[in-house]
Design a protein around this motif. Structure first.
Motif, PDB file in Angstrom:
ATOM      1  N   LEU A  56      28.199  72.708   0.790  1.00  0.00           N
ATOM      2  CA  LEU A  56      28.167  71.366   1.362  1.00  0.00           C
ATOM      3  C   LEU A  56      28.616  71.485   2.809  1.00  0.00           C
ATOM      4  O   LEU A  56      29.787  71.755   3.089  1.00  0.00           O
ATOM      5  CB  LEU A  56      29.092  70.421   0.587  1.00  0.00           C
ATOM      6  CG  LEU A  56      28.812  70.281  -0.920  1.00  0.00           C
ATOM      7  CD1 LEU A  56      29.756  69.274  -1.543  1.00  0.00           C
ATOM      8  CD2 LEU A  56      27.364  69.891  -1.175  1.00  0.00           C
ATOM      9  N   ALA A  57      27.689  71.280   3.740  1.00  0.00           N
ATOM     10  CA  ALA A  57      27.942  71.601   5.151  1.00  0.00           C
ATOM     11  C   ALA A  57      27.767  70.398   6.067  1.00  0.00           C
ATOM     12  O   ALA A  57      27.393  70.542   7.225  1.00  0.00           O
ATOM     13  CB  ALA A  57      27.020  72.739   5.601  1.00  0.00           C
ATOM     14  N   ASP A  58      28.036  69.196   5.569  1.00  0.00           N
ATOM     15  CA  ASP A  58      27.952  68.013   6.423  1.00  0.00           C
ATOM     16  C   ASP A  58      28.877  68.154   7.630  1.00  0.00           C
ATOM     17  O   ASP A  58      29.922  68.811   7.557  1.00  0.00           O
ATOM     18  CB  ASP A  58      28.360  66.757   5.655  1.00  0.00           C
ATOM     19  CG  ASP A  58      27.302  66.346   4.647  1.00  0.00           C
ATOM     20  OD1 ASP A  58      26.240  66.989   4.632  1.00  0.00           O
ATOM     21  OD2 ASP A  58      27.561  65.412   3.877  1.00  0.00           O
ATOM     22  N   GLU A  59      28.508  67.501   8.725  1.00  0.00           N
ATOM     23  CA  GLU A  59      29.369  67.515   9.905  1.00  0.00           C
ATOM     24  C   GLU A  59      30.693  66.812   9.617  1.00  0.00           C
ATOM     25  O   GLU A  59      30.808  66.037   8.652  1.00  0.00           O
ATOM     26  CB  GLU A  59      28.660  66.849  11.084  1.00  0.00           C
ATOM     27  CG  GLU A  59      27.506  67.674  11.635  1.00  0.00           C
ATOM     28  CD  GLU A  59      26.921  67.081  12.907  1.00  0.00           C
ATOM     29  OE1 GLU A  59      27.265  65.939  13.257  1.00  0.00           O
ATOM     30  OE2 GLU A  59      26.119  67.779  13.559  1.00  0.00           O
TER      31      GLU A  59
ATOM     32  N   ILE B  94      23.425  72.040   1.664  1.00  0.00           N
ATOM     33  CA  ILE B  94      23.206  70.593   1.762  1.00  0.00           C
ATOM     34  C   ILE B  94      23.958  70.120   2.999  1.00  0.00           C
ATOM     35  O   ILE B  94      25.185  70.181   3.039  1.00  0.00           O
ATOM     36  CB  ILE B  94      23.716  69.858   0.507  1.00  0.00           C
ATOM     37  CG1 ILE B  94      23.022  70.403  -0.755  1.00  0.00           C
ATOM     38  CG2 ILE B  94      23.502  68.359   0.642  1.00  0.00           C
ATOM     39  CD1 ILE B  94      23.579  69.834  -2.041  1.00  0.00           C
ATOM     40  N   ARG B  95      23.219  69.656   4.005  1.00  0.00           N
ATOM     41  CA  ARG B  95      23.851  69.310   5.280  1.00  0.00           C
ATOM     42  C   ARG B  95      23.265  68.015   5.834  1.00  0.00           C
ATOM     43  O   ARG B  95      22.048  67.816   5.811  1.00  0.00           O
ATOM     44  CB  ARG B  95      23.664  70.434   6.296  1.00  0.00           C
ATOM     45  CG  ARG B  95      24.287  70.144   7.675  1.00  0.00           C
ATOM     46  CD  ARG B  95      24.172  71.359   8.580  1.00  0.00           C
ATOM     47  NE  ARG B  95      24.662  71.111   9.933  1.00  0.00           N
ATOM     48  CZ  ARG B  95      25.936  71.160  10.294  1.00  0.00           C
ATOM     49  NH1 ARG B  95      26.859  71.443   9.392  1.00  0.00           N
ATOM     50  NH2 ARG B  95      26.303  70.940  11.542  1.00  0.00           N
ATOM     51  N   THR B  96      24.153  67.163   6.327  1.00  0.00           N
ATOM     52  CA  THR B  96      23.762  65.940   7.015  1.00  0.00           C
ATOM     53  C   THR B  96      24.420  65.918   8.389  1.00  0.00           C
ATOM     54  O   THR B  96      25.622  66.204   8.503  1.00  0.00           O
ATOM     55  CB  THR B  96      24.181  64.687   6.223  1.00  0.00           C
ATOM     56  OG1 THR B  96      23.564  64.699   4.939  1.00  0.00           O
ATOM     57  CG2 THR B  96      23.777  63.419   6.963  1.00  0.00           C
ATOM     58  N   GLU B  97      23.654  65.610   9.410  1.00  0.00           N
ATOM     59  CA  GLU B  97      24.201  65.498  10.758  1.00  0.00           C
ATOM     60  C   GLU B  97      24.580  64.042  11.033  1.00  0.00           C
ATOM     61  O   GLU B  97      23.974  63.110  10.504  1.00  0.00           O
ATOM     62  CB  GLU B  97      23.174  65.967  11.790  1.00  0.00           C
ATOM     63  CG  GLU B  97      22.758  67.425  11.596  1.00  0.00           C
ATOM     64  CD  GLU B  97      21.646  67.823  12.557  1.00  0.00           C
ATOM     65  OE1 GLU B  97      21.165  66.950  13.306  1.00  0.00           O
ATOM     66  OE2 GLU B  97      21.252  68.999  12.541  1.00  0.00           O
TER      67      GLU B  97
END
Length: 582
Positions: A119-122, A325-328
């Protein structure tokens, strides 16, 4: 009939009375059956008030249970009517209302059999909430019973609080150092201090179905000064070996990039390997997983699937996308489809140091001192002095006040350490890069370097220059900051405009506070020395006026892990490199 809602003993269902007719002393009611969506006639004698048959509060829970059970059954049966082939249960029964990107992360995470993701969300997008949703979803489906969270020490209490507040999940914050005492209580006569027993099935971690541990408290050791091999084995037995044998179903690792190592000898990477093999479900959380180090990133991805990422060549965009899974922030939206964050514009403002010759002289002298000290430390293989020299160069660009305070501390340390020589230990050096600039400085400024007999004279000379620069007037950067504040107030037509000013070093923060308050601009300060729960220094400031932007202001502060209920227009945070945040 008092209430239109009745219970039909014939249909064994709740119903609503639409009308009633009486003929020859017998009353017949037209009722709407809730479960059949049909209107029928029922003798009034076969109707009973709901309260006489079932207590309303119990009926509410019964309906909720039936609804949840129906959704579970739909999932288990693989109903094609469910969105994307599955129904998400966690968002419905949690205390948090997930944002769209968090629901997307949950949906994707549980869409397959292998729940092993990064999980790599900002920063600020709620990776902790996403991990909690995945955990709850797996628990509701009966797939997870034992959960372990591994996190840096500074975030451990936050995890305990958020799991309890948002998901009603109770986690035990376990200090591995207390497990020896627990073993003595549970195994009287069998526990031997400093010994390791590889034949025993005893495992204290089995007492904790949901545990939170700090990263460096459970990493395995290979050596420690003054410890025998047997003592190290006993230490690793409780903290590492028994931990990975704890029969965990789900393991969550926060700030997981700290486990990326270039070799298999790195203690944190060894811990990561053990944890990756200890549970079928694994969530790695990190806003900065790559950090410009391809080998460390490959090591991190190999924890999710060693077969998919055996070497650097295997780390391709297509392959990585299956596990990340990433969201900017720029793409995050609210439930109404509006941007979650305001757009940000970044500008670099140049300053002309030549306007303050004393500051230029100080900068050049410190630069020469740093170059000489750095080269000498590299030659002598003294990494702690190398770090100190790099920090001094950063401090002199922060402010003359900061370098002056640092040099005074350095001089005092040199005077007190003439007879006692100290250096950083192996563990301190390993954790050094995880600290911020101020914490690194506090650790290094008191470290002496044997053989540097001339350093005291050099520090004294630099101190004279630093004091002269302060006496010459405000730093050029400080004056530029003041001009920018006035400019922004004019553009916004608001003399109470709220601003965040980020500094890297506490002395610069203190200097700015004094400078601004002397010019009529009230300030509040947040840094690592302030109690996060009480925030006494902040609470004494009152809002000049409450305006419509207060909710946005509080939201921004919360993302910095500081909740400040009362503040004045200007707030300074000691959390990063110097600069102004608009």
């Amino acid at each position: 009939m008092e209430s239109p809602w009745q219970y039909s003993t014939i249909h064994k269902s709740a119903c609503k009375v639409i009308d009633e007719q009486t003929l020859w002393g017998q009353t017949v009611c037209r009722v709407w059956l809730l479960n059949q969506d049909a209107v029928v006639r029922v003798p009034q004698s076969d109707l009973q008030p709901l309260s006489s048959n079932q207590r309303p509060e119990i009926e509410t829970h019964r309906i909720a249970y039936i609804s949840a059970a129906a959704k579970v059954a739909e999932v288990l049966e693989g109903s094609s009517s469910a969105s994307n082939g599955h129904v998400l249960l966690a968002p419905m029964e949690s205390n948090v209302i997930p944002l769209p990107h968090q629901i997307h992360a949950l949906s994707r995470a549980i869409s397959g059999d292998r729940v092993r993701y990064l999980l790599a969300d900002e920063v600020g997008l709620g990776k902790t909430i996403e991990a909690g949703l995945v955990m709850r979803e797996l628990k509701l489906r009966g797939l997870v019973r034992r959960t372990l969270v591994v996190t840096p020490k500074s975030l451990a209490m936050q995890w305990v609080a958020e799991m309890d507040t948002h998901f009603n999940e109770s986690f035990s914050l376990v200090n591995p150092g207390d497990l020896d005492a627990l073993e003595r209580l549970e195994r009287p006569g069998q526990y031997v201090s400093g010994k390791t027993d590889h034949t025993s099935d005893y495992n204290p971690w089995m007492r904790f179905p949901q545990a939170i541990v700090t990263l460096d408290a459970v990493k395995p050791l290979t050596r420690r000064r003054g410890w025998s091999k047997e003592k190290i084995q006993a230490y690793n037995r409780n903290r590492y070996e028994r931990l990975v044998q704890g029969q965990w179903d789900l393991i969550v690792v926060d700030e997981s990039h700290r486990m990326g190592g270039s070799t298999d000898q790195v203690a944190r990477y060894k811990l990561g390997q053990g944890l990756a093999e200890a549970a079928p479900y694994l969530l790695l959380l990190s806003a900065t997983p790559h950090q410009g180090k391809s080998d460390a990133f490959q090591s991190l991805m190999s924890l999710l699937d060693p077969m998919a990422f055996p070497d650097l060549e295997s780390v391709t965009r297509d392959r990585v996308s299956n596990f990340v899974i990433r969201t900017e922030k720029r793409k995050a939206v609210t439930a109404d489809g509006k941007p979650l964050f305001r757009p940000r514009t970044t500008q670099t403002l140049g300053v002309d140091l030549e306007k303050n010759p004393a500051q230029v002289a100080l900068y050049e002298a410190v630069t020469d001192y740093v170059k000489e000290g750095y080269n000498r430390a590299v030659k002598d293989r003294k990494p702690h002095i190398v770090f100190l020299m790099v920090l001094l160069q950063r401090i002199v660009t922060s402010s003359s006040h900061a370098i002056r305070c640092t040099l005074e501390r350095r001089l005092q340390a040199l005077e007190n350490l003439r007879e006692t020589r100290t250096s950083l230990g192996e563990e301190e050096l390993e954790d050094f890069t995880d600290l911020d600039g101020q914490m690194q400085l506090d650790l290094l400024v008191k470290v002496d370097e044997p053989g540097r007999t001339t350093e005291m004279a050099e520090v004294n000379a630099l101190l004279d220059l630093a004091r002269a620069a302060e006496m010459a007037g405000p730093d050029i950067k400080t004056e530029a900051l003041m001009n920018l504040i006035f400019q922004l107030q004019g553009e916004e037509n608001d003399d109470q405009l709220k601003l965040l000013i980020f500094t890297e070093f506490v002395p610069t923060q203190a200097m700015l506070r004094t400078y601004l308050e002397e010019r009529g601009i009230p300030c509040a300060i947040l840094n690592g020395s302030i109690d996060r729960l009480g925030l006494p220094e902040v609470r004494q400031f009152r809002l000049a006026r409450l305006d419509e932007d207060e909710s946005q202001w509080r939201s921004e502060l919360k993302s910095a892990r500081q909740i400040v209920p009362e503040m004045r227009p200007l707030l300074m945070l000691n959390v990063g490199h110097g600069g102004v945040c608009e």
